[in-house]
Design a protein around this motif. Structure first.
Motif: not given
Length: 259
Positions: A28-46
């Motif tokens: 918690p509170k380690t920039a995880g949400t920003s990581f998801l938006y900028r890295v995970v969502y662009p590279n993996f389909a929903p």
């Protein structure tokens, strides 16, 4: 390519194998949400992403189509699947993370999303909150593994903490294919992009921010020292992580700035 010190449990990193499951240990509170938006969502389909992972329901929830999973779950989900698991995580200065987490919990709307620590945070001041053993050294316990994270609330002996710290440092160096530091977020994304060949979205406004909280430099020295002492294992782990991060940045010839 992964860091030179990384060793996968089966002997070698499984790479881009279709059976591989990437798992993000979201402290918690380690920039995880920003990581998801900028890295995970662009590279993996929903449909390839399994979010909000919980230990009890992981086996039933995980489907062959899933290639990436994330949740506030400690290291160790490879024990619950036959698929090879590649671990990722982000860390943050322990005192700054502790402050951000405390105020984030207090600002949660219990009618929309009731945090399991909401009542404790609302009834205690910052220091009193972190005097509770279950709330201390969360980065260390999550990286040490599921048993350590679960047993922390029952075992307070210093030896338990030292063993957990040793295990967390070992896992970070040898069981996590890549990790980032919140304070060096852009460099961390470069490291991820180089390691996995993923595309990174341009910098944007973070999706989740703790609104009203003191900055780290605004915290009175006495409170800073107390929080650092209460999260001593995390402080040691973070110093180790910074050294390891610097080594990997130098190995890959990325631009590095000190913190």
């Amino acid at each position: 390519m992964v860091g030179a010190n990384f060793t996968y449990p089966e002997g070698s990193w499984p790479g881009a194998d279709s059976e591989v499951l990437y798992f993000f240990v979201h402290v918690p509170k380690t920039a995880g949400t920003s990581f998801l938006y900028r890295v995970v969502y662009p590279n993996f389909a929903p449909e390839e992403i399994l979010g909000g992972v919980r230990i009890r329901t992981f086996r039933e929830a995980l489907q062959p189509v899933h290639r990436f999973a994330h949740g506030h779950v400690a290291y160790g989900l490879h024990w619950l699947t036959t698929r090879p698991v590649v671990y990722l995580t982000f860390l943050r200065h322990p005192v700054d993370r502790a402050i951000s987490h405390y105020y984030f919990i207090r600002q949660c709307d219990p009618q929309k999303c009731r945090h399991n620590r909401y009542e404790a945070a609302m009834s205690m001041d910052l220091v009193t909150f972190y005097r509770q053993p279950p709330f201390q050294n969360e980065m260390t316990m999550m990286l040490a593994g599921i048993p350590w994270h679960k047993l922390q609330r029952y075992i307070t002996h210093p030896t338990f903490g030292r063993w957990a710290l040793q295990r967390a440092c070992y896992n970070l160096q040898n069981r996590f294919a890549c990790f980032g530091l919140q304070e060096r977020f852009e460099e961390s994304l470069q490291l991820l992009a180089h390691t996995f060949g993923w595309k990174i979205l341009p910098k944007d406004v973070r999706a989740k921010q703790t609104r009203s909280r003191p900055r780290l430099e605004e915290v009175p020295p006495a409170i800073y020292r107390t929080l650092a002492e209460l999260n001593e294992l995390d402080m040691i782990l973070y110093r180790f992580a910074r050294r390891l991060f610097n080594e990997r940045v130098r190995q890959l010839h990325l631009s590095s700035t000190s913190i």
